[in-house]
Design an enzyme around this catalytic site. Structure first.
Site, mmCIF file in Angstrom:
data_model
loop_
_atom_site.group_PDB
_atom_site.id
_atom_site.type_symbol
_atom_site.label_atom_id
_atom_site.label_comp_id
_atom_site.label_asym_id
_atom_site.label_seq_id
_atom_site.Cartn_x
_atom_site.Cartn_y
_atom_site.Cartn_z
ATOM 1 N N SER A 55 -9.373 2.137 3.434
ATOM 2 C CA SER A 55 -8.550 2.892 2.511
ATOM 3 C C SER A 55 -7.591 2.018 1.709
ATOM 4 O O SER A 55 -6.952 2.492 0.775
ATOM 5 C CB SER A 55 -7.743 3.948 3.287
ATOM 6 O OG SER A 55 -6.808 3.331 4.167
ATOM 7 N N SER B 156 -9.969 -0.487 7.321
ATOM 8 C CA SER B 156 -9.321 -0.338 6.020
ATOM 9 C C SER B 156 -8.588 -1.570 5.513
ATOM 10 O O SER B 156 -8.051 -1.552 4.408
ATOM 11 C CB SER B 156 -8.371 0.863 6.036
ATOM 12 O OG SER B 156 -9.111 2.054 6.043
ATOM 13 N N LYS C 234 0.831 -1.203 0.000
ATOM 14 C CA LYS C 234 0.000 0.000 0.000
ATOM 15 C C LYS C 234 0.870 1.259 0.000
ATOM 16 O O LYS C 234 1.914 1.310 0.663
ATOM 17 C CB LYS C 234 -0.910 -0.027 1.230
ATOM 18 C CG LYS C 234 -1.929 1.100 1.314
ATOM 19 C CD LYS C 234 -2.811 0.907 2.539
ATOM 20 C CE LYS C 234 -3.815 2.024 2.728
ATOM 21 N NZ LYS C 234 -4.665 1.796 3.924
#
Length: 536
Positions: free
Chosen positions: A203, A227, A123
């Protein structure tokens, strides 16, 4: 007026856009290189698990270079082109070279572990040396940390190939209460691979879409509140949010030192266990790190088909009732648990969501303190939250075309972590979610885990109104700092649904075992079909 609960959920599941909001910026880094037709034919990565890829490399029928090239080709075919998922924001310029070096090690008889030669996506809020770490924001598009995050160094030591970085909701959904999940000003809008006009949730939206679409073998996401669990659930994945501190936070752009964690996102429980085995470690620089010794070194040892037998599980029905398809799939899942020998009882949480107000206060305070420290320490182009707010205002057309920075502004106005307001909120949030919440029903009911549907089906992506969030069950474990794992349990009109197991601190092994037994019994995961819109 939005409730604080909605604001927290929306803030942690939000979005933003670059130049062209339908596509985002072009990727940098390694590009697909020519590969022989033979190699491409025998390296079909669609739904290929990391465990199966490992076994093929052990047998000598697959190399790390072939595998890495196959993922680069697939990223070009369906992320950059085809349905254009916009899940991968940057490719590692050294991915193929690293893969070749790991192949050479294998030929020489050196195998670092189960992840030797396995491509991993990271990420884009985690430091990878030589690559941008931007939290999806154009404000940090030139920010290239000199050192790997602790967890990235762990992955390299385990033999993983860092394939690239994934898009995310800008600033991990902590810039605005009106955000749209999966959108960032640097990466554009990530799509849900099951139905392209549906949201991938946030996210860790890019990681969710990328792993679901087989753009990488496994992925590392991060979670403050939902997330990892949310994008895993709506993208048909297994996602594990570890106990806070089990996986190092050093080198990760922070929101909340009380709740932040990184964790595995994978297509199978086995792959999640393999990845967690590499990620879990004691980082002396992390204040929440576990004590030395006592932690499992191989989480796959917990993966047994009979792991549910004799378990006592509590059903959190307060996290149900918001969608009939979710309830039907959850009831079928409970039937599966009973058939596997588990005792299933209903439970009720007296403090359910009473932690919402203090949780938001804690995050606002900790975001300012943690982000300022990260920006200074990493040599970022902007040295403070206040400087970022000013930069965003000066570049509003590109970084704030859909929503603003209300959460940034609220956080910037707060004082230090010695403020009484913060200290009281921190104590209240953890107590209401932990001691008087999840732990109270685990201990009071003598339970091995609490279970519930993970969340609602994916909603339509909407840059005007933002996220349409309906319901979830994962927040209590996020605020309590305890582990949770989501596993596919079915679908609603082709949109994946997840089932979550939540336990006590450091019970990741037991949760993985129960999730594995559930997964093997249900086989609920289906590969994405890239439908343009809902057909039924």
């Amino acid at each position: 007026m939005k409730t604080v609960q909605w604001m927290v959920r929306a803030a942690l599941l939000g979005v933003a856009c670059v130049g062209a909001c339908d596509g985002g910026a072009a990727k940098s880094g390694a590009r697909p290189a020519d590969a022989s037709t033979v190699a491409r034919e025998r390296t079909d990565v669609v739904e290929l698990s990391a465990a199966d890829a490992r076994d093929r490399m052990v047998k000598g029928t697959l190399t790390a270079r072939e595998l890495t090239q196959a993922y680069l080709d697939r990223i070009a075919q369906i992320d950059d082109a085809g349905p254009r998922l916009d899940a991968v924001i940057e490719l590692s310029p050294r991915a193929l070279a690293d893969a070749e070096a790991l192949d050479a090690e294998r030929r020489a008889g050196k195998v670092r572990g189960a992840l030797h030669g396995i491509p991993v996506l990271i990420k884009d809020n985690i430091d990878v040396a030589g690559m941008v770490n931007s939290a999806g924001s154009l404000a940090l598009a030139d920010h290239r940390p000199k050192e790997d995050a602790f967890l990235v160094a762990r992955l390299r030591a385990a033999g993983a190939v860092i394939l690239g970085k994934t898009n995310l909701s800008e600033w991990a959904n902590f810039r605005s209460t009106r955000a749209t999940s999966g959108w960032s000003s640097r990466g554009g809008q990530t799509k849900n691979p099951y139905v392209l006009d549906r949201n991938p949730c946030g996210s860790s939206s890019g990681a969710g879409t990328a792993i679901a679409a087989s753009l990488g073998a496994i992925g590392v996401g991060t979670e403050t509140d939902g997330s990892i669990i949310c994008p895993s659930a709506v993208n048909g994945l297994v996602g594990l949010k570890p106990t806070v501190g089990l996986v190092s936070r050093s080198g990760i752009i922070p929101i909340s030192i009380s709740q932040d964690t990184a964790g595995p996102m994978a297509r199978t429980v086995t792959d999640a266990a393999l990845l967690l085995s590499a990620l879990a470690a004691v980082d002396p620089a992390d204040p929440a790190a576990p004590k030395e010794g006592g932690l499992p070194t191989d989480y796959t040892t917990f993966l047994k088909p009979g792991a549910l037998k004799g378990k006592r599980l509590g059903v959190l029905r307060q996290a149900m009732g918001y969608h009939p398809d979710v309830d039907r799939a959850a009831e079928a899942s409970l039937t599966t648990l009973r058939a596997q020998g588990a005792e299933v009882v209903d439970v009720e949480m007296a403090t359910y969501h009473r932690w919402d107000n203090p949780e938001l206060t804690v995050m606002l305070y900790e975001f300012k303190d943690g982000l300022n420290a990260y920006l200074r320490r990493s040599g970022a182009p902007h040295a403070s939250l206040s400087a970022l707010i000013a930069w965003n205002e000066a570049h509003a057309e590109t970084v704030m075309p859909f929503f603003g920075q209300e959460l940034f502004e609220k956080a910037a106005a707060l004082g230090p972590l010695t403020d009484a307001e913060y200290l009281e909120a921190r104590e209240s949030a953890r107590r209401l979610a932990g001691k008087e919440g999840l732990l109270a029903i685990l201990d009071g009911g003598k339970l091995d885990a609490v279970v519930a549907p993970s969340m609602a089906p994916a909603w339509l992506t909407d840059h005007v109104l933002g996220d349409h969030f309906v319901g979830e069950s994962y927040a209590v474990a996020a605020v309590a700092g305890t582990p949770s794992i989501t596993v596919p349990m079915g679908d609603s009109h082709g949109l994946p649904l997840g089932f979550v197991f939540m336990g006590r601190a450091y019970s990741e092994g037991e949760l993985l075992g129960m999730a594995f037994a559930f997964e093997q019994s249900t086989k609920a995961r289906r590969a994405p079909a890239f439908e343009p819109t809902l057909r039924r």
